[in-house]
Design a protein around this motif. Structure first.
Motif, mmCIF file in Angstrom:
data_model
loop_
_atom_site.group_PDB
_atom_site.id
_atom_site.type_symbol
_atom_site.label_atom_id
_atom_site.label_comp_id
_atom_site.label_asym_id
_atom_site.label_seq_id
_atom_site.Cartn_x
_atom_site.Cartn_y
_atom_site.Cartn_z
ATOM 1 N N MET A 58 0.847 -1.175 0.000
ATOM 2 C CA MET A 58 0.000 0.000 0.000
ATOM 3 C C MET A 58 0.894 1.240 0.000
ATOM 4 S SD MET A 58 -3.222 -1.102 0.294
ATOM 5 C CE MET A 58 -4.363 -0.232 1.300
ATOM 6 N N ALA A 59 0.522 2.175 -0.838
ATOM 7 C CA ALA A 59 1.287 3.411 -0.958
ATOM 8 C C ALA A 59 0.439 4.602 -0.522
ATOM 9 C CB ALA A 59 1.742 3.610 -2.402
ATOM 10 N N ASP A 60 1.108 5.605 -0.022
ATOM 11 C CA ASP A 60 0.481 6.879 0.287
ATOM 12 C C ASP A 60 0.315 7.585 -1.063
ATOM 13 O OD1 ASP A 60 -0.314 9.304 1.368
ATOM 14 O OD2 ASP A 60 1.697 9.873 1.990
ATOM 15 N N LEU A 61 -0.910 7.787 -1.513
ATOM 16 C CA LEU A 61 -1.182 8.315 -2.849
ATOM 17 C C LEU A 61 -1.708 9.736 -2.782
ATOM 18 C CD1 LEU A 61 -1.564 7.467 -5.988
ATOM 19 C CD2 LEU A 61 -3.967 7.492 -5.353
ATOM 20 N N LYS A 62 -1.133 10.605 -3.607
ATOM 21 C CA LYS A 62 -1.669 11.949 -3.802
ATOM 22 C C LYS A 62 -1.999 12.071 -5.278
ATOM 23 C CE LYS A 62 -0.919 16.843 -3.412
ATOM 24 N NZ LYS A 62 0.075 17.905 -3.260
ATOM 25 N N CYS A 63 -3.258 12.365 -5.573
ATOM 26 C CA CYS A 63 -3.707 12.458 -6.957
ATOM 27 C C CYS A 63 -4.021 13.910 -7.297
ATOM 28 C CB CYS A 63 -4.943 11.600 -7.180
ATOM 29 S SG CYS A 63 -5.532 11.682 -8.886
ATOM 30 N N ALA A 64 -3.326 14.439 -8.292
ATOM 31 C CA ALA A 64 -3.548 15.807 -8.744
ATOM 32 C C ALA A 64 -4.427 15.862 -9.986
ATOM 33 C CB ALA A 64 -2.205 16.482 -9.012
ATOM 34 N N VAL A 65 -5.022 14.733 -10.366
ATOM 35 C CA VAL A 65 -5.898 14.678 -11.542
ATOM 36 C C VAL A 65 -7.307 15.034 -11.083
ATOM 37 C CG1 VAL A 65 -6.619 13.309 -13.535
ATOM 38 C CG2 VAL A 65 -4.408 12.855 -12.454
ATOM 39 N N GLU A 66 -7.557 16.330 -10.985
ATOM 40 C CA GLU A 66 -8.790 16.807 -10.372
ATOM 41 C C GLU A 66 -10.055 16.448 -11.140
ATOM 42 O OE1 GLU A 66 -8.387 20.895 -9.301
ATOM 43 O OE2 GLU A 66 -6.737 20.461 -7.932
ATOM 44 N N ASN A 67 -9.954 16.178 -12.430
ATOM 45 C CA ASN A 67 -11.150 15.831 -13.184
ATOM 46 C C ASN A 67 -11.352 14.320 -13.318
ATOM 47 O OD1 ASN A 67 -8.897 15.855 -14.901
ATOM 48 N ND2 ASN A 67 -10.178 16.068 -16.715
ATOM 49 N N CYS A 68 -10.686 13.539 -12.466
ATOM 50 C CA CYS A 68 -10.944 12.095 -12.408
ATOM 51 C C CYS A 68 -12.122 11.856 -11.467
ATOM 52 C CB CYS A 68 -9.717 11.340 -11.897
ATOM 53 S SG CYS A 68 -9.982 9.540 -11.788
ATOM 54 N N SER A 69 -13.015 10.986 -11.869
ATOM 55 C CA SER A 69 -14.212 10.735 -11.059
ATOM 56 C C SER A 69 -13.882 10.094 -9.713
ATOM 57 C CB SER A 69 -15.214 9.871 -11.824
ATOM 58 O OG SER A 69 -14.662 8.612 -12.106
ATOM 59 N N TYR A 70 -12.700 9.503 -9.568
ATOM 60 C CA TYR A 70 -12.308 8.878 -8.301
ATOM 61 C C TYR A 70 -11.590 9.844 -7.359
ATOM 62 C CZ TYR A 70 -13.276 4.569 -10.814
ATOM 63 O OH TYR A 70 -13.875 3.568 -11.534
ATOM 64 N N ASN A 71 -11.223 11.039 -7.833
ATOM 65 C CA ASN A 71 -10.470 11.994 -7.031
ATOM 66 C C ASN A 71 -11.394 12.728 -6.071
ATOM 67 O OD1 ASN A 71 -9.113 14.350 -6.070
ATOM 68 N ND2 ASN A 71 -7.714 14.231 -7.795
ATOM 69 N N GLU A 72 -11.079 12.612 -4.794
ATOM 70 C CA GLU A 72 -11.797 13.329 -3.733
ATOM 71 C C GLU A 72 -10.761 14.020 -2.865
ATOM 72 O OE1 GLU A 72 -15.095 13.602 -3.196
ATOM 73 O OE2 GLU A 72 -15.531 12.394 -4.973
ATOM 74 N N GLN A 73 -10.597 15.306 -3.044
ATOM 75 C CA GLN A 73 -9.645 16.107 -2.269
ATOM 76 C C GLN A 73 -8.227 15.549 -2.352
ATOM 77 O OE1 GLN A 73 -11.410 16.351 1.627
ATOM 78 N NE2 GLN A 73 -13.219 17.386 0.864
ATOM 79 N N HIS A 74 -7.805 15.204 -3.555
ATOM 80 C CA HIS A 74 -6.482 14.664 -3.881
ATOM 81 C C HIS A 74 -6.253 13.249 -3.352
ATOM 82 C CE1 HIS A 74 -5.221 18.361 -5.767
ATOM 83 N NE2 HIS A 74 -5.744 19.023 -4.733
ATOM 84 N N LEU A 75 -7.309 12.589 -2.919
ATOM 85 C CA LEU A 75 -7.241 11.180 -2.519
ATOM 86 C C LEU A 75 -8.058 10.366 -3.505
ATOM 87 C CD1 LEU A 75 -7.805 11.568 1.331
ATOM 88 C CD2 LEU A 75 -5.630 11.377 0.114
ATOM 89 N N CYS A 76 -7.788 9.079 -3.596
ATOM 90 C CA CYS A 76 -8.487 8.209 -4.537
ATOM 91 C C CYS A 76 -9.560 7.400 -3.818
ATOM 92 C CB CYS A 76 -7.505 7.255 -5.206
ATOM 93 S SG CYS A 76 -8.253 6.255 -6.513
ATOM 94 N N SER A 77 -10.747 7.372 -4.403
ATOM 95 C CA SER A 77 -11.841 6.609 -3.798
ATOM 96 C C SER A 77 -12.081 5.276 -4.509
ATOM 97 C CB SER A 77 -13.130 7.446 -3.805
ATOM 98 O OG SER A 77 -13.529 7.729 -5.125
ATOM 99 N N LYS A 78 -11.198 4.905 -5.448
ATOM 100 C CA LYS A 78 -11.388 3.657 -6.192
ATOM 101 C C LYS A 78 -11.022 2.428 -5.367
ATOM 102 C CE LYS A 78 -10.579 1.366 -10.573
ATOM 103 N NZ LYS A 78 -10.285 0.045 -10.037
ATOM 104 N N GLY A 79 -10.028 2.529 -4.511
ATOM 105 C CA GLY A 79 -9.598 1.383 -3.704
ATOM 106 C C GLY A 79 -8.295 0.795 -4.171
ATOM 107 N N ASP A 80 -8.088 0.774 -5.496
ATOM 108 C CA ASP A 80 -6.826 0.335 -6.082
ATOM 109 C C ASP A 80 -6.729 0.956 -7.470
ATOM 110 O OD1 ASP A 80 -8.774 -1.086 -7.436
ATOM 111 O OD2 ASP A 80 -7.723 -2.986 -7.370
ATOM 112 N N ILE A 81 -5.513 1.113 -7.969
ATOM 113 C CA ILE A 81 -5.339 1.653 -9.307
ATOM 114 C C ILE A 81 -4.323 0.825 -10.073
ATOM 115 C CG2 ILE A 81 -5.970 4.020 -8.669
ATOM 116 C CD1 ILE A 81 -2.925 4.711 -8.891
#
Length: 106
Positions: free
Chosen positions: A1-24
């Motif tokens: 498990m990695a600490d993930l920061k997502c800057a892809v703001e127009n991704c449907s899984y992005n919630e406040q720079h965190l991912c809500s998908k569970g895995d990528i």
């Protein structure tokens, strides 16, 4: 498990720079640099449709990352073992507009 920061703001899984998908999945089997990788799990946010997300889906700071970038030093058996991962892609319309900024060639 990695600490993930997502800057892809127009991704449907992005919630406040965190991912809500569970895995990528990070793609880029022949990648030699960050720009040759992508987040294959990217799904473009569509106005109005993402406001009805499931209430059981929560963004997480840590996430499981499958990785096809075999030349990355953090890849072991197609799993990312970096402590922290940054996914970038300002204005991405598809996964090719994203990248794993943490990629480091072996």
């Amino acid at each position: 498990m990695a600490d993930l920061k997502c800057a892809v703001e127009n991704c449907s899984y992005n919630e406040q720079h965190l991912c809500s998908k569970g895995d990528i999945m990070v793609g880029g089997q022949k990648a030699c640099c960050c720009g040759e990788t992508c987040c294959e799990s990217f799904t473009q946010r569509r106005e109005g449709t993402d406001s009805f997300k499931s209430s059981v889906v929560h963004p997480s700071k840590t996430i499981s990352i499958d990785c096809e970038a075999v030349k990355c030093m953090y890849n072991s058996n197609y799993k990312c073992h970096a402590d922290h991962v940054d996914i970038k892609g300002c204005g991405a319309c598809d996964c090719r507009g994203t990248e794993c900024a943490t990629f480091t060639e072996k």
